[in-house]
Design an enzyme around this catalytic site. Structure first.
Site, mmCIF file in Angstrom:
data_model
loop_
_atom_site.group_PDB
_atom_site.id
_atom_site.type_symbol
_atom_site.label_atom_id
_atom_site.label_comp_id
_atom_site.label_asym_id
_atom_site.label_seq_id
_atom_site.Cartn_x
_atom_site.Cartn_y
_atom_site.Cartn_z
ATOM 1 N N CYS A 121 -3.185 1.580 7.092
ATOM 2 C CA CYS A 121 -3.260 0.749 8.302
ATOM 3 C C CYS A 121 -3.833 1.460 9.528
ATOM 4 C CB CYS A 121 -1.899 0.166 8.619
ATOM 5 S SG CYS A 121 -0.632 1.414 8.877
ATOM 6 N N GLU A 129 5.036 -4.722 11.951
ATOM 7 C CA GLU A 129 4.040 -3.644 11.846
ATOM 8 C C GLU A 129 2.834 -4.241 11.142
ATOM 9 O OE1 GLU A 129 4.093 -0.757 13.133
ATOM 10 O OE2 GLU A 129 6.197 -0.390 13.593
ATOM 11 N N PRO A 168 4.993 -8.341 -4.207
ATOM 12 C CA PRO A 168 5.045 -8.657 -5.641
ATOM 13 C C PRO A 168 4.032 -7.847 -6.445
ATOM 14 C CG PRO A 168 3.991 -10.434 -4.410
ATOM 15 C CD PRO A 168 4.507 -9.462 -3.400
ATOM 16 N N GLY A 199 2.948 -5.762 7.236
ATOM 17 C CA GLY A 199 1.929 -6.469 6.456
ATOM 18 C C GLY A 199 0.766 -6.864 7.340
ATOM 19 N N SER A 200 0.050 -7.878 6.898
ATOM 20 C CA SER A 200 -1.176 -8.278 7.591
ATOM 21 C C SER A 200 -0.866 -9.107 8.840
ATOM 22 C CB SER A 200 -2.041 -9.104 6.639
ATOM 23 O OG SER A 200 -1.322 -10.246 6.233
ATOM 24 N N PRO A 221 10.064 -6.384 -1.614
ATOM 25 C CA PRO A 221 8.800 -5.645 -1.692
ATOM 26 C C PRO A 221 7.638 -6.568 -2.029
ATOM 27 C CG PRO A 221 10.109 -5.318 -3.691
ATOM 28 C CD PRO A 221 10.941 -6.155 -2.763
ATOM 29 N N ASN A 274 0.777 -1.246 0.000
ATOM 30 C CA ASN A 274 0.000 0.000 0.000
ATOM 31 C C ASN A 274 0.809 1.298 0.000
ATOM 32 O OD1 ASN A 274 0.676 -0.662 2.657
ATOM 33 N ND2 ASN A 274 -1.177 0.265 3.502
ATOM 34 N N GLU A 277 8.797 1.668 14.762
ATOM 35 C CA GLU A 277 9.542 2.270 13.656
ATOM 36 C C GLU A 277 9.469 3.777 13.820
ATOM 37 O OE1 GLU A 277 7.769 0.161 10.144
ATOM 38 O OE2 GLU A 277 9.796 -0.672 10.052
HETATM 39 P P1 NAD Z 1 0.581 -9.128 3.298
HETATM 40 O O1 NAD Z 1 0.734 -9.538 4.714
HETATM 41 O O2 NAD Z 1 -0.268 -9.946 2.411
HETATM 42 O O3 NAD Z 1 2.041 -9.078 2.588
HETATM 43 C C1 NAD Z 1 3.097 -8.302 3.112
HETATM 44 C C2 NAD Z 1 4.428 -8.808 2.570
HETATM 45 O O4 NAD Z 1 4.679 -10.114 3.080
HETATM 46 C C3 NAD Z 1 4.486 -8.952 1.040
HETATM 47 O O5 NAD Z 1 5.766 -8.559 0.615
HETATM 48 C C4 NAD Z 1 4.276 -10.439 0.837
HETATM 49 O O6 NAD Z 1 4.811 -10.925 -0.391
HETATM 50 C C5 NAD Z 1 5.030 -11.015 2.023
HETATM 51 N N1 NAD Z 1 4.626 -12.355 2.444
HETATM 52 C C6 NAD Z 1 3.436 -12.971 2.269
HETATM 53 N N2 NAD Z 1 3.453 -14.188 2.851
HETATM 54 C C7 NAD Z 1 4.674 -14.330 3.418
HETATM 55 C C8 NAD Z 1 5.294 -15.365 4.174
HETATM 56 N N3 NAD Z 1 4.650 -16.488 4.475
HETATM 57 N N4 NAD Z 1 6.558 -15.184 4.596
HETATM 58 C C9 NAD Z 1 7.222 -14.032 4.316
HETATM 59 N N5 NAD Z 1 6.694 -13.023 3.596
HETATM 60 C C10 NAD Z 1 5.428 -13.160 3.160
HETATM 61 O O7 NAD Z 1 0.099 -7.605 3.337
HETATM 62 P P2 NAD Z 1 -0.428 -6.680 2.163
HETATM 63 O O8 NAD Z 1 -1.753 -7.186 1.715
HETATM 64 O O9 NAD Z 1 0.634 -6.450 1.163
HETATM 65 O O10 NAD Z 1 -0.622 -5.287 2.957
HETATM 66 C C11 NAD Z 1 -1.754 -4.974 3.699
HETATM 67 C C12 NAD Z 1 -1.570 -5.243 5.177
HETATM 68 O O11 NAD Z 1 -0.439 -4.555 5.681
HETATM 69 C C13 NAD Z 1 -2.753 -4.745 5.995
HETATM 70 O O12 NAD Z 1 -3.093 -5.689 6.965
HETATM 71 C C14 NAD Z 1 -2.228 -3.467 6.648
HETATM 72 O O13 NAD Z 1 -2.868 -3.110 7.844
HETATM 73 C C15 NAD Z 1 -0.799 -3.843 6.876
HETATM 74 N N6 NAD Z 1 0.006 -2.635 7.027
HETATM 75 C C16 NAD Z 1 0.472 -2.310 8.269
HETATM 76 C C17 NAD Z 1 1.205 -1.125 8.441
HETATM 77 C C18 NAD Z 1 1.741 -0.711 9.796
HETATM 78 O O14 NAD Z 1 2.593 0.167 9.843
HETATM 79 N N7 NAD Z 1 1.287 -1.288 10.888
HETATM 80 C C19 NAD Z 1 1.454 -0.310 7.341
HETATM 81 C C20 NAD Z 1 0.961 -0.689 6.097
HETATM 82 C C21 NAD Z 1 0.238 -1.858 5.936
#
Ligand code: NAD
Length: 486
Positions: free
Chosen positions: A281, A247, A176, A225-226, A174, A150, A459
């Site tokens: 987020c 995060e 994909p 990420g999530s 990053p 995002n 962070e």
């Molecule tokens: P995601 O968790 O699907 O993916 C994040 C990253 O993790 C990607 O690079 C993905 O390829 C990688 N990934 C996926 N599975 C993995 C695994 N098993 N092992 C290692 N890496 C893996 O998240 P998204 O859909 O790209 O982003 C949205 C999420 O990120 C939302 O939940 C949002 O709240 C969160 N987010 C949090 C913050 C924060 O600062 N707290 C900021 C931005 C987004």
């Protein structure tokens, strides 16, 4: 044939793989390029290349580190237009928003250039007679930085900048779905003089992320990420006892007291809630309004939601772009439908826009759901879309348990003209950051992060730098004494 984009390792694009992933403009559905999926050999080469720099980095002057960070900051500024163009195409956010994101990254590197100069330890002149102690800070080692789709550059920069300030090389992976601005930044920095292997970028999805976490020479994982993926990352990192920053997601509450200016507060909350099509987020997602103000507030909020311009990135007026992909869209619609099935009222939105020019992206109208209750998905889980859920409460103090009732603890918002009361309410919100009577993006000078299921560690700010440092205590005797038994 679509262009093939490769990982950036050791100062070069390295072609590596049998497989690739299409990267799509979410506004138009067009394939921008195909992204090579890094092989285990490339991930290994990236990590080993970075690891080889560690011993030199550890002993270099903080001036040298600061100069490197300033170089990156200048490189970002000098190339801001073209980086913003890549960012806008791959994320679907407007050029203006993409440009702002790029500029904020330049500030992040500038800030950590200054922080690098302030790195210091502690000195204890006489813990025992003839003995001194020094507490010093050392780089933690090679960092694996895994980022979401995002805000690809901001979320990368708040990892890379403090890591380099601490003397740690970085291997980034990053999303994909939005990898090109990250690759472009790494390449531009190398062209500007950054040492090869200091900032490598491997490409791909979950399997490549896992390879990075599992690599024995990776000392620290910084993941954004999530929650679901964060849990998997934490489990994998734990087996190698890697240092970890997480995060994760949020579904943040906003508390609105009866004594505020409804027009102004609803505008402020609408702007923050619908930013980046709600793919943000720490956006306010659940709004609790004192009953005396409720009807007026939801009407104001509806007007502000309706005034938002939903459009693709090439429209300069665009305020709300597309959702990332089909599964993001389906989740948003599931949350809306669930709320309606359980008795919520739809004040506006709730639909996908299918007009001409919108049909190839997942554009959802800004949605206001009112009279929601705690059983609904919008009140329990992260929606990550342009949806706000509003409910009326007799008094905000009674709403605190409800505000804290999700597993998340990323952010909170309080609006209250009585500042004393506002602070007391803010104090009770279980979140890493709470905004009282103001709403804005986080600042680089102060820490940001989540409590509960929203994450681990911080962070930004000085705290963000400490995440990349190990503490070492050195006991120094003037002579050799036998202190055993003392
Ligand atoms: P995601 O968790 O699907 O993916 C994040 C990253 O993790 C990607 O690079 C993905 O390829 C990688 N990934 C996926 N599975 C993995 C695994 N098993 N092992 C290692 N890496 C893996 O998240 P998204 O859909 O790209 O982003 C949205 C999420 O990120 C939302 O939940 C949002 O709240 C969160 N987010 C949090 C913050 C924060 O600062 N707290 C900021 C931005 C987004």
């Amino acid at each position: 044939m679509d262009r093939l984009v490769s990982p950036f390792v050791g100062g070069n694009r390295v072609t590596c793989s049998a497989s690739s992933i299409p990267v799509v403009n979410p506004g138009t559905g067009d394939t921008l390029f195909n992204l090579e999926v890094s092989t285990a050999e490339i991930v290994d080469r990236a990590v080993r290349g970075s690891y080889a720099l560690l011993s030199t980095l550890r002993y270099e002057t903080t001036n040298a580190r600061a100069a490197r960070l300033r170089l990156i900051s200048h490189t970002i500024c000098a190339n801001a237009e073209s980086i913003a163009e890549s960012l806008s195409l791959e994320t679907g956010k407007s050029r203006n928003n993409a440009f702002q994101e790029v500029q904020s990254c330049s500030n992040i590197f500038d800030f950590y250039a200054s922080e690098a100069l302030r790195l210091s330890g502690r000195y204890f002149p006489s813990l025992r007679t003839g003995e001194q102690a020094i507490v010093s800070l050392e780089p933690v080692g090679v960092v694996g930085a895994i980022t979401p789709f995002n805000y690809p550059l901001t979320l990368l920069s708040i990892k890379v900048a403090p890591a380099l300030a601490a003397g740690c090389p970085v291997v980034a992976k990053p999303s994909p779905e939005t990898p090109s601005a990250t690759l472009q930044l790494a390449e531009l920095c190398c062209q500007a003089g950054l040492e090869p292997d200091l900032f490598n970028v491997v490409t791909g999805g979950a399997s490549v992320g896992q390879m990075l976490i599992d690599h024995p020479l990776i000392a620290k994982i910084s993941f954004t990420g999530s929650f679901d993926v964060g849990r998997q990352v934490a489990a994998a990192a734990a087996s190698g006892l890697k240092r970890l920053t997480l995060e994760l997601g949020g579904q943040s509450p906003a508390l609105v007291a009866a004594d505020v200016n409804s027009e102004l507060v609803s505008l402020t909350l609408a702007n923050q809630a619908f930013e980046n099509a709600g793919q943000f987020c720490y956006r306010p997602a659940r709004i609790f309004v004192e009953s005396i103000l409720y009807e007026q507030f939801i009407e104001n909020l509806r007007e502000h939601a309706l005034s938002k311009v939903v459009a693709s990135a090439d429209n300069p007026e665009a305020e709300i772009g597309p959702l990332r992909n089909k599964s993001a869209y389906e989740k948003v619609m599931r949350h809306i439908q669930d709320a309606l099935d359980h008795g919520a009222r739809l004040l506006c939105g709730g639909n996908r826009i299918n007009d001409q020019g919108y049909e190839n992206g997942y554009f959802v109208s800004p949605t206001v759901l009112v009279d929601v209750d705690p059983s609904m998905l919008v009140m329990r889980e992260e929606t990550f879309g342009p949806v706000v859920a509003v409910t009326s409460v007799d008094c905000l103090e009674h709403a605190i348990p409800l505000a804290n009732s999700t597993p998340y603890g990323l952010a909170g918002y309080v609006f209250c003209s009585d500042l004393d009361r506002g602070w007391r309410l803010a104090d009770q919100i279980e979140a890493g950051s709470v905004w009282v009577n103001v709403v804005h993006h986080t600042d680089i000078q102060v820490p940001f992060g989540g409590r509960k299921a929203s994450g681990l560690g911080r962070e930004k700010g000085r705290e963000g730098l400490f995440e990349y440092l190990e503490t070492k205590t050195l006991y120094l005797g003037r002579e050799t004494y036998d202190f055993s038994g003392v």
